[in-house]
Enzyme design. Sequence first.
Site, PDB file in Angstrom:
ATOM      1  N   HIS A  56       0.808  -1.224   0.000  1.00  0.00           N
ATOM      2  CA  HIS A  56       0.000   0.000   0.000  1.00  0.00           C
ATOM      3  C   HIS A  56       0.833   1.262   0.000  1.00  0.00           C
ATOM      4  O   HIS A  56       0.492   2.244  -0.643  1.00  0.00           O
ATOM      5  CB  HIS A  56      -0.950   0.015   1.192  1.00  0.00           C
ATOM      6  CG  HIS A  56      -2.083  -0.915   0.992  1.00  0.00           C
ATOM      7  ND1 HIS A  56      -2.818  -0.909  -0.161  1.00  0.00           N
ATOM      8  CD2 HIS A  56      -2.585  -1.896   1.753  1.00  0.00           C
ATOM      9  CE1 HIS A  56      -3.728  -1.839  -0.091  1.00  0.00           C
ATOM     10  NE2 HIS A  56      -3.607  -2.460   1.065  1.00  0.00           N
ATOM     11  N   ARG A  93      -8.238  -3.073 -17.498  1.00  0.00           N
ATOM     12  CA  ARG A  93      -8.075  -4.354 -16.783  1.00  0.00           C
ATOM     13  C   ARG A  93      -9.172  -4.412 -15.719  1.00  0.00           C
ATOM     14  O   ARG A  93      -9.107  -3.692 -14.725  1.00  0.00           O
ATOM     15  CB  ARG A  93      -6.695  -4.427 -16.123  1.00  0.00           C
ATOM     16  CG  ARG A  93      -5.543  -4.577 -17.109  1.00  0.00           C
ATOM     17  CD  ARG A  93      -4.225  -4.766 -16.361  1.00  0.00           C
ATOM     18  NE  ARG A  93      -3.172  -5.258 -17.228  1.00  0.00           N
ATOM     19  CZ  ARG A  93      -2.170  -4.504 -17.710  1.00  0.00           C
ATOM     20  NH1 ARG A  93      -2.102  -3.235 -17.412  1.00  0.00           N
ATOM     21  NH2 ARG A  93      -1.255  -5.044 -18.475  1.00  0.00           N
ATOM     22  N   ARG A 147     -11.441  -5.278 -21.189  1.00  0.00           N
ATOM     23  CA  ARG A 147     -11.043  -6.684 -21.282  1.00  0.00           C
ATOM     24  C   ARG A 147     -11.834  -7.486 -20.258  1.00  0.00           C
ATOM     25  O   ARG A 147     -11.910  -7.084 -19.086  1.00  0.00           O
ATOM     26  CB  ARG A 147      -9.543  -6.819 -21.010  1.00  0.00           C
ATOM     27  CG  ARG A 147      -9.079  -8.261 -21.088  1.00  0.00           C
ATOM     28  CD  ARG A 147      -7.591  -8.379 -20.954  1.00  0.00           C
ATOM     29  NE  ARG A 147      -7.167  -8.147 -19.578  1.00  0.00           N
ATOM     30  CZ  ARG A 147      -5.894  -8.158 -19.195  1.00  0.00           C
ATOM     31  NH1 ARG A 147      -4.942  -8.351 -20.086  1.00  0.00           N
ATOM     32  NH2 ARG A 147      -5.576  -7.961 -17.938  1.00  0.00           N
ATOM     33  N   GLU A 187      -2.113 -12.779 -27.518  1.00  0.00           N
ATOM     34  CA  GLU A 187      -1.036 -12.876 -26.524  1.00  0.00           C
ATOM     35  C   GLU A 187      -0.540 -14.306 -26.361  1.00  0.00           C
ATOM     36  O   GLU A 187       0.233 -14.596 -25.456  1.00  0.00           O
ATOM     37  CB  GLU A 187      -1.467 -12.262 -25.186  1.00  0.00           C
ATOM     38  CG  GLU A 187      -2.754 -12.798 -24.608  1.00  0.00           C
ATOM     39  CD  GLU A 187      -3.171 -12.111 -23.323  1.00  0.00           C
ATOM     40  OE1 GLU A 187      -2.342 -11.461 -22.657  1.00  0.00           O
ATOM     41  OE2 GLU A 187      -4.360 -12.234 -22.960  1.00  0.00           O
ATOM     42  N   ASN A 207       3.224  -8.660 -23.264  1.00  0.00           N
ATOM     43  CA  ASN A 207       3.751  -9.122 -21.971  1.00  0.00           C
ATOM     44  C   ASN A 207       3.685 -10.648 -21.907  1.00  0.00           C
ATOM     45  O   ASN A 207       4.644 -11.304 -21.507  1.00  0.00           O
ATOM     46  CB  ASN A 207       2.934  -8.549 -20.807  1.00  0.00           C
ATOM     47  CG  ASN A 207       2.884  -7.045 -20.835  1.00  0.00           C
ATOM     48  OD1 ASN A 207       3.656  -6.416 -21.551  1.00  0.00           O
ATOM     49  ND2 ASN A 207       1.967  -6.447 -20.091  1.00  0.00           N
ATOM     50  N   ASP A 208       2.534 -11.179 -22.307  1.00  0.00           N
ATOM     51  CA  ASP A 208       2.413 -12.634 -22.320  1.00  0.00           C
ATOM     52  C   ASP A 208       2.999 -13.228 -23.593  1.00  0.00           C
ATOM     53  O   ASP A 208       3.677 -14.251 -23.545  1.00  0.00           O
ATOM     54  CB  ASP A 208       0.936 -13.040 -22.171  1.00  0.00           C
ATOM     55  CG  ASP A 208       0.514 -13.038 -20.717  1.00  0.00           C
ATOM     56  OD1 ASP A 208       1.287 -13.543 -19.878  1.00  0.00           O
ATOM     57  OD2 ASP A 208      -0.570 -12.509 -20.403  1.00  0.00           O
ATOM     58  N   ARG A 214       7.731 -14.377 -17.424  1.00  0.00           N
ATOM     59  CA  ARG A 214       7.890 -12.918 -17.356  1.00  0.00           C
ATOM     60  C   ARG A 214       8.327 -12.418 -15.990  1.00  0.00           C
ATOM     61  O   ARG A 214       8.792 -11.282 -15.854  1.00  0.00           O
ATOM     62  CB  ARG A 214       6.620 -12.194 -17.846  1.00  0.00           C
ATOM     63  CG  ARG A 214       5.387 -12.398 -17.015  1.00  0.00           C
ATOM     64  CD  ARG A 214       4.132 -12.008 -17.792  1.00  0.00           C
ATOM     65  NE  ARG A 214       3.544 -10.744 -17.356  1.00  0.00           N
ATOM     66  CZ  ARG A 214       2.325 -10.320 -17.694  1.00  0.00           C
ATOM     67  NH1 ARG A 214       1.573 -11.027 -18.508  1.00  0.00           N
ATOM     68  NH2 ARG A 214       1.860  -9.188 -17.247  1.00  0.00           N
ATOM     69  N   CYS A 252      -1.331  -3.502 -26.450  1.00  0.00           N
ATOM     70  CA  CYS A 252      -1.489  -3.021 -25.082  1.00  0.00           C
ATOM     71  C   CYS A 252      -0.449  -3.630 -24.146  1.00  0.00           C
ATOM     72  O   CYS A 252      -0.528  -3.456 -22.936  1.00  0.00           O
ATOM     73  CB  CYS A 252      -2.901  -3.266 -24.577  1.00  0.00           C
ATOM     74  SG  CYS A 252      -3.360  -4.996 -24.609  1.00  0.00           S
TER      75      CYS A 252
END
Length: 575
Positions: free
Chosen positions: A192, A299, A335, A433, A456-457, A467, A504
Amino acid sequence: MVEEFKGIAASPGIAIGRAHLFTKEKRKIVRKEISSKLVESEIKRFNQSLEKAREYLKDLIDRVRREVGEKEAEIYEAHLMMLDDESSFIKPVEEMIAKERVCAEYAVEKVLEKVISLFRSMESEYMRERAMDIKDVKELVISFLIDRETKREELSMKSVVVAEELLPSDIATLNKRMVLAFVTDKGGPTSHVAIVARTLKIPAVVGTGDFSTRIRGGELLIVDGDKGLVLLNPTEDVISSYRRLREKKEAVLDELMRETKFPAITVDGVRFKVFANVGSLEEVREAIRYGAEGIGLLRTEFMYINRESMPTEEELLEVFLSIGKLMKDRPIIVRTLDIGCDKPLPYVRMPEEANPFLGWRGIRLTLDNPRMMKTQLRALLRAGAYGNFKLMFPMITTVEEIRKAKELLMNAVDELSSGGIQFGEVEVGTMIETPASALIVDLLADEVDFFSIGTNDLTQYIMAADRGNARVSKLYNPLHPAVLRMIHKIIEEAHNAGKEVGMCGEMASDPRAIPLLVGMGLDELSMNPSSIPKAKKVIRSISKKEAENLVTDVLSSKTLSEVLDLIAKFNKSEA
Ligand code: PEP
Ligand code: MG
């Protein structure tokens, strides 16, 4: 002598100032036996402390919402929910008081410590960090049981706050205007204190080991939130060089911010859409501030985590509508839920898997939970009546998956129209992806309106390199020839089929990759909001024609270093 301490870069920026040591008096909870006659009044005392804690938190939520923002207030909303948790908190404490005849503070300590160690033993870093929230709730209830006032920590001058750890309720007691930076011994990039610091643009370094025990209050510090460094007792020379660095960074940022107002048009007149990736309402506001022309990836996981049950259709609709209101008529690509592996949900049972990244995640999981998926689709369709919403599916590998997902969408459309509920048309897209989807873009094009490449994937699956695994991070690079060839092919196939294609994944924000994406003719680049100004600047400084030539050269490169050399040469010639 200047000493250097290394931690984790949690929030960027440089701060120079004196340390304020944030210490908490450690209280010792002892096992006090009570007589059976007192059991009832002890349970009553426990319930009264819960009531006081609730009031305190409600007050705090109002204040945080006003002073800091919605996202931080949500942290305390989650605490409020924990306070009301009958099955794992209230009942077990009451039972322990009654059966073992112990005082309430001891029962609270024991019951919640068990829950905390369960969370700490979980594999997911996110869940491990939530153990801090439970600890915070525990401290709060106990403080009311032993009748101690929770008071605001006073900072008499602007300071660097140094602590062993900072719980959300500790941060709430600080006057943030007086905080130059945060340094904590514990915590990770998603703790946090890191989230709050990033939102408030306060530099922060976390995970510094035992730093807080090595200094005294009032000592001079430099906090480098970009590198994750803390310098203790820096010399005049070091201070001046950091001051210069800070000024330079501020000037670059100011200049870049001017870019946000302009569209991203290359020097030879080709326009590219620059969108933002967001995962909260706060980030939607950031996206607008940084000049996003749309949301390329919403997301939706943030609407599902930090709660104990599934959000309802109405709750989801409300969030979509708030986002739509902020974005006005700009497109918002939503998404569907992408949970599983690194993103578990407490209320969805997920089995242990040997290879979670190759397992039950994304569309695989949501197609197996059609009710959950349908609720999300209905809420989105309803929001479609009021804004420019589009829908996108994650982790697609087959045509059948898209067809099944669209079948659910059609069911939702039928339900809404037969129920006389207003909804709007939404375009349907898919993420590319996985290598499987990348190889069948022509087939998927018959099923969807648009594509978005998730590098990313895609990079981890093409390179067979996790990753999150530092040992194989050299392989995990989307600029490797194999990944570039794949991206080139995806864009070509999508365009052959007359479909738009965006990106993205993080690659879209990499200034080294942008000339390649421009040269390949990607239609839209979507990235974290703060990368937008730089990305626009890069696009505005290059020629599409020259970028196309670069792509031709790069596609015949054999190695990553050849690719990087060609990009460096291109940048020099375009500068
Ligand atoms: C991606 O894989 O590139 C992507 C954008 O999805 P996420 O990072 O959420 O997995
Ligand atoms: Mg992904």
